[in-house]
Design a protein around this motif. Structure first.
Motif, PDB file in Angstrom:
ATOM      1  N   ILE A 133      50.900 -42.536   2.867  1.00 58.21           N
ATOM      2  CA  ILE A 133      50.041 -42.464   1.688  1.00 58.21           C
ATOM      3  C   ILE A 133      48.641 -43.019   1.966  1.00 58.21           C
ATOM      4  CG2 ILE A 133      49.737 -43.321  -0.668  1.00 58.21           C
ATOM      5  CD1 ILE A 133      52.769 -43.265  -0.955  1.00 58.21           C
ATOM      6  N   PHE A 134      48.562 -44.163   2.652  1.00 60.53           N
ATOM      7  CA  PHE A 134      47.299 -44.885   2.759  1.00 60.53           C
ATOM      8  C   PHE A 134      46.582 -44.691   4.097  1.00 60.53           C
ATOM      9  CE2 PHE A 134      49.881 -47.439  -0.224  1.00 60.53           C
ATOM     10  CZ  PHE A 134      49.074 -47.320  -1.340  1.00 60.53           C
ATOM     11  N   VAL A 135      47.259 -44.230   5.124  1.00 66.03           N
ATOM     12  CA  VAL A 135      46.636 -44.064   6.438  1.00 66.03           C
ATOM     13  C   VAL A 135      46.361 -42.581   6.657  1.00 66.03           C
ATOM     14  CG1 VAL A 135      46.868 -44.444   8.916  1.00 66.03           C
ATOM     15  CG2 VAL A 135      47.832 -46.103   7.300  1.00 66.03           C
ATOM     16  N   GLU A 136      45.089 -42.240   6.742  1.00 62.30           N
ATOM     17  CA  GLU A 136      44.712 -40.832   6.854  1.00 62.30           C
ATOM     18  C   GLU A 136      45.050 -40.261   8.224  1.00 62.30           C
ATOM     19  OE1 GLU A 136      40.706 -38.042   6.238  1.00 62.30           O
ATOM     20  OE2 GLU A 136      40.624 -40.223   6.016  1.00 62.30           O
ATOM     21  N   LYS A 137      44.964 -41.077   9.272  1.00 65.55           N
ATOM     22  CA  LYS A 137      45.208 -40.595  10.628  1.00 65.55           C
ATOM     23  C   LYS A 137      46.684 -40.612  11.017  1.00 65.55           C
ATOM     24  CE  LYS A 137      40.686 -41.925  12.454  1.00 65.55           C
ATOM     25  NZ  LYS A 137      39.974 -42.682  13.519  1.00 65.55           N
ATOM     26  N   ALA A 138      47.561 -40.948  10.088  1.00 62.17           N
ATOM     27  CA  ALA A 138      48.985 -40.999  10.414  1.00 62.17           C
ATOM     28  C   ALA A 138      49.509 -39.608  10.741  1.00 62.17           C
ATOM     29  CB  ALA A 138      49.771 -41.582   9.243  1.00 62.17           C
ATOM     30  N   ASN A 139      50.357 -39.537  11.753  1.00 57.89           N
ATOM     31  CA  ASN A 139      50.966 -38.267  12.138  1.00 57.89           C
ATOM     32  C   ASN A 139      52.459 -38.476  12.360  1.00 57.89           C
ATOM     33  OD1 ASN A 139      51.085 -39.585  14.616  1.00 57.89           O
ATOM     34  ND2 ASN A 139      49.306 -38.505  15.432  1.00 57.89           N
ATOM     35  N   LEU A 140      53.116 -37.412  12.790  1.00 59.11           N
ATOM     36  CA  LEU A 140      54.565 -37.445  12.944  1.00 59.11           C
ATOM     37  C   LEU A 140      54.992 -38.428  14.024  1.00 59.11           C
ATOM     38  CD1 LEU A 140      57.383 -36.326  12.308  1.00 59.11           C
ATOM     39  CD2 LEU A 140      56.933 -34.498  13.933  1.00 59.11           C
ATOM     40  N   LYS A 141      54.300 -38.428  15.153  1.00 61.14           N
ATOM     41  CA  LYS A 141      54.675 -39.325  16.239  1.00 61.14           C
ATOM     42  C   LYS A 141      54.464 -40.786  15.850  1.00 61.14           C
ATOM     43  CE  LYS A 141      53.682 -36.007  19.947  1.00 61.14           C
ATOM     44  NZ  LYS A 141      52.871 -35.736  21.151  1.00 61.14           N
ATOM     45  N   PHE A 220      51.586 -51.067  10.953  1.00 62.82           N
ATOM     46  CA  PHE A 220      50.764 -51.480  12.099  1.00 62.82           C
ATOM     47  C   PHE A 220      51.035 -50.608  13.318  1.00 62.82           C
ATOM     48  CE2 PHE A 220      50.297 -54.184  15.904  1.00 62.82           C
ATOM     49  CZ  PHE A 220      48.941 -54.447  15.832  1.00 62.82           C
ATOM     50  N   PHE A 221      52.298 -50.544  13.728  1.00 57.20           N
ATOM     51  CA  PHE A 221      52.629 -49.747  14.913  1.00 57.20           C
ATOM     52  C   PHE A 221      52.427 -48.253  14.656  1.00 57.20           C
ATOM     53  CE2 PHE A 221      55.277 -53.550  15.936  1.00 57.20           C
ATOM     54  CZ  PHE A 221      54.651 -53.864  17.136  1.00 57.20           C
ATOM     55  N   GLY A 222      52.718 -47.804  13.439  1.00 59.00           N
ATOM     56  CA  GLY A 222      52.495 -46.400  13.125  1.00 59.00           C
ATOM     57  C   GLY A 222      51.037 -46.017  13.225  1.00 59.00           C
ATOM     58  N   PHE A 223      50.143 -46.900  12.753  1.00 59.92           N
ATOM     59  CA  PHE A 223      48.706 -46.629  12.849  1.00 59.92           C
ATOM     60  C   PHE A 223      48.252 -46.596  14.299  1.00 59.92           C
ATOM     61  CE2 PHE A 223      44.372 -48.382  13.133  1.00 59.92           C
ATOM     62  CZ  PHE A 223      43.682 -47.384  12.472  1.00 59.92           C
ATOM     63  N   ILE A 224      48.698 -47.568  15.103  1.00 63.68           N
ATOM     64  CA  ILE A 224      48.272 -47.613  16.513  1.00 63.68           C
ATOM     65  C   ILE A 224      48.771 -46.385  17.269  1.00 63.68           C
ATOM     66  CG2 ILE A 224      48.579 -48.863  18.677  1.00 63.68           C
ATOM     67  CD1 ILE A 224      48.514 -51.443  17.128  1.00 63.68           C
ATOM     68  N   VAL A 225      50.044 -46.045  17.092  1.00 66.89           N
ATOM     69  CA  VAL A 225      50.596 -44.887  17.792  1.00 66.89           C
ATOM     70  C   VAL A 225      49.925 -43.605  17.324  1.00 66.89           C
ATOM     71  CG1 VAL A 225      52.690 -43.547  18.189  1.00 66.89           C
ATOM     72  CG2 VAL A 225      52.795 -46.037  18.214  1.00 66.89           C
ATOM     73  N   SER A 226      49.624 -43.496  16.033  1.00 62.95           N
ATOM     74  CA  SER A 226      48.958 -42.307  15.513  1.00 62.95           C
ATOM     75  C   SER A 226      47.569 -42.149  16.115  1.00 62.95           C
ATOM     76  CB  SER A 226      48.874 -42.373  13.986  1.00 62.95           C
ATOM     77  OG  SER A 226      50.145 -42.393  13.389  1.00 62.95           O
ATOM     78  N   VAL A 227      46.815 -43.249  16.202  1.00 62.55           N
ATOM     79  CA  VAL A 227      45.470 -43.179  16.780  1.00 62.55           C
ATOM     80  C   VAL A 227      45.533 -42.798  18.253  1.00 62.55           C
ATOM     81  CG1 VAL A 227      43.437 -44.549  17.368  1.00 62.55           C
ATOM     82  CG2 VAL A 227      44.465 -44.780  15.113  1.00 62.55           C
ATOM     83  N   LEU A 228      46.464 -43.434  19.006  1.00 60.57           N
ATOM     84  CA  LEU A 228      46.563 -43.143  20.433  1.00 60.57           C
ATOM     85  C   LEU A 228      46.992 -41.698  20.681  1.00 60.57           C
ATOM     86  CD1 LEU A 228      48.211 -46.442  21.753  1.00 60.57           C
ATOM     87  CD2 LEU A 228      45.814 -45.763  21.870  1.00 60.57           C
ATOM     88  N   THR A 229      47.975 -41.238  19.943  1.00 59.73           N
ATOM     89  CA  THR A 229      48.425 -39.852  20.128  1.00 59.73           C
ATOM     90  C   THR A 229      47.365 -38.846  19.685  1.00 59.73           C
ATOM     91  OG1 THR A 229      49.536 -40.009  17.967  1.00 59.73           O
ATOM     92  CG2 THR A 229      50.866 -40.407  19.948  1.00 59.73           C
ATOM     93  N   SER A 230      46.584 -39.190  18.653  1.00 61.69           N
ATOM     94  CA  SER A 230      45.501 -38.293  18.230  1.00 61.69           C
ATOM     95  C   SER A 230      44.433 -38.179  19.306  1.00 61.69           C
ATOM     96  CB  SER A 230      44.898 -38.781  16.921  1.00 61.69           C
ATOM     97  OG  SER A 230      45.850 -38.771  15.873  1.00 61.69           O
ATOM     98  N   LEU A 231      44.061 -39.329  19.907  1.00 60.40           N
ATOM     99  CA  LEU A 231      43.080 -39.299  20.995  1.00 60.40           C
ATOM    100  C   LEU A 231      43.604 -38.517  22.190  1.00 60.40           C
ATOM    101  CD1 LEU A 231      41.764 -42.983  20.898  1.00 60.40           C
ATOM    102  CD2 LEU A 231      40.604 -40.932  20.066  1.00 60.40           C
ATOM    103  N   TYR A 232      44.886 -38.712  22.505  1.00 60.70           N
ATOM    104  CA  TYR A 232      45.477 -37.984  23.625  1.00 60.70           C
ATOM    105  C   TYR A 232      45.498 -36.482  23.355  1.00 60.70           C
ATOM    106  CZ  TYR A 232      49.040 -36.288  26.873  1.00 60.70           C
ATOM    107  OH  TYR A 232      49.720 -35.577  27.821  1.00 60.70           O
ATOM    108  N   ASP A 233      45.852 -36.101  22.140  1.00 62.85           N
ATOM    109  CA  ASP A 233      45.876 -34.668  21.789  1.00 62.85           C
ATOM    110  C   ASP A 233      44.475 -34.074  21.808  1.00 62.85           C
ATOM    111  OD1 ASP A 233      48.617 -34.792  21.495  1.00 62.85           O
ATOM    112  OD2 ASP A 233      48.528 -35.146  19.325  1.00 62.85           O
ATOM    113  N   GLU A 234      43.478 -34.821  21.336  1.00 62.10           N
ATOM    114  CA  GLU A 234      42.104 -34.316  21.352  1.00 62.10           C
ATOM    115  C   GLU A 234      41.615 -34.106  22.781  1.00 62.10           C
ATOM    116  OE1 GLU A 234      39.802 -37.042  19.127  1.00 62.10           O
ATOM    117  OE2 GLU A 234      40.633 -36.456  17.165  1.00 62.10           O
ATOM    118  N   ARG A 235      41.877 -35.076  23.668  1.00 60.75           N
ATOM    119  CA  ARG A 235      41.459 -34.914  25.060  1.00 60.75           C
ATOM    120  C   ARG A 235      42.195 -33.758  25.729  1.00 60.75           C
ATOM    121  NH1 ARG A 235      40.923 -41.101  27.498  1.00 60.75           N
ATOM    122  NH2 ARG A 235      39.243 -41.776  26.088  1.00 60.75           N
ATOM    123  N   ARG A 236      43.474 -33.624  25.385  1.00 62.80           N
ATOM    124  CA  ARG A 236      44.240 -32.520  25.955  1.00 62.80           C
ATOM    125  C   ARG A 236      43.678 -31.180  25.496  1.00 62.80           C
ATOM    126  NH1 ARG A 236      50.794 -31.750  25.292  1.00 62.80           N
ATOM    127  NH2 ARG A 236      50.991 -29.942  26.684  1.00 62.80           N
TER     128      ARG A 236
END
Length: 268
Positions: A133-141, A220-236
């Protein structure tokens, strides 16, 4: 009301009951024993409430396992007859596991054990809702791995607190007001297994905070993992697009070479 009645005559210290969970039934039987059928209605109400809750939880666990994990998650198809049969056996299995959890909370208050388990699991679920609900960058991973990591953390905290933690403290009571003689021996043993190291303070965290800790760790962990996976997907994606652009440029250059070759031959 129970504490006010037994403050000067503690049934546990007097040896009338053997466990703290027996205090409430003992109070009901001693106070309302003169009223016909009241004790029976009380016992029947406890069993009805507990069995109804347990049956609903076990059925929900088996249904979620079948539909969400096996059918939707692993794409395993079952016929209606097999799914019903497997759900029944899962009910039995979850019931055995739930019965085994009794030995983890043996000798402790059932209310604390119930709130502990609800806090460990419910806090993570509430954290997943807050993450979505509150984290916009949250994703499935992020939700998946954040929930798994936070669940492991709070489970380790709860299990170690139940196993190695200090006993809960109670208000002071006495046996001076007991009408009969008390023949009981109360021994106080020093808990030497718990030292004053810094990590032992984790075991002294109140079980009422487990839900909040699980929710915070999930977000906390969901936000960190979402940001890292988003950056990885963008670079990919950028690498894939760059490779496609290079391939298109090579193809265009080859086409120009093929087009200019007849012109050169004509000039020659």
């Amino acid at each position: 009301m129970v504490f006010a009645k037994y403050e000067s005559c503690d049934p546990l210290a007097a040896g009338k009951i053997s466990g703290i969970d027996q205090l409430m039934p003992y109070y009901v039987m001693e106070t309302f024993s003169q009223y016909t059928t009241f004790v029976g209605i009380f016992v029947a109400g406890i069993f009805a409430a507990s069995l109804g809750t347990v049956a609903a939880c076990l059925s929900s666990l088996s249904a979620v396992t079948m539909e969400d994990l096996l059918v939707s998650g692993m794409n395993i198809k079952f016929s209606p007859e097999k799914s019903t049969r497997y759900a029944k056996w899962m009910n039995v299995g979850y019931g055995v596991i739930s019965f085994g959890l009794i030995f983890l909370v043996e000798g402790r208050g059932i209310l604390q054990a119930t709130l502990t388990l609800n806090g460990l699991i419910g806090g993570v679920l509430f954290g997943l809702f807050c993450l979505g609900i509150f984290v916009e960058k949250a994703n499935l991973k992020g939700a998946l791995y954040g929930g798994i990591i936070s669940t492991l953390c709070v489970l380790v905290l709860g299990v170690f607190a139940l196993t190695f933690g200090e006993d809960e403290s109670f208000l002071e009571t006495s046996t001076d007001g007991c009408s009969c003689a008390v023949n009981s021996t109360i021994t106080i043993e020093a808990n030497e297994s718990i030292s004053d190291a810094w990590y032992t303070s984790i075991y002294r965290v109140s079980y009422l905070y487990y839900g909040m800790i699980g929710c915070f760790l999930t977000v906390f962990f969901g936000f960190i993992v979402s940001v890292l996976t988003s950056l990885y997907d963008e670079r990919r994606i950028e690498k894939i697009l760059a490779a496609e652009r290079i391939q298109q440029n090579q193809q265009s250059s080859l086409s120009l070479i093929h087009i200019s070759e007849p012109t050169r031959q004509a000039e020659i």
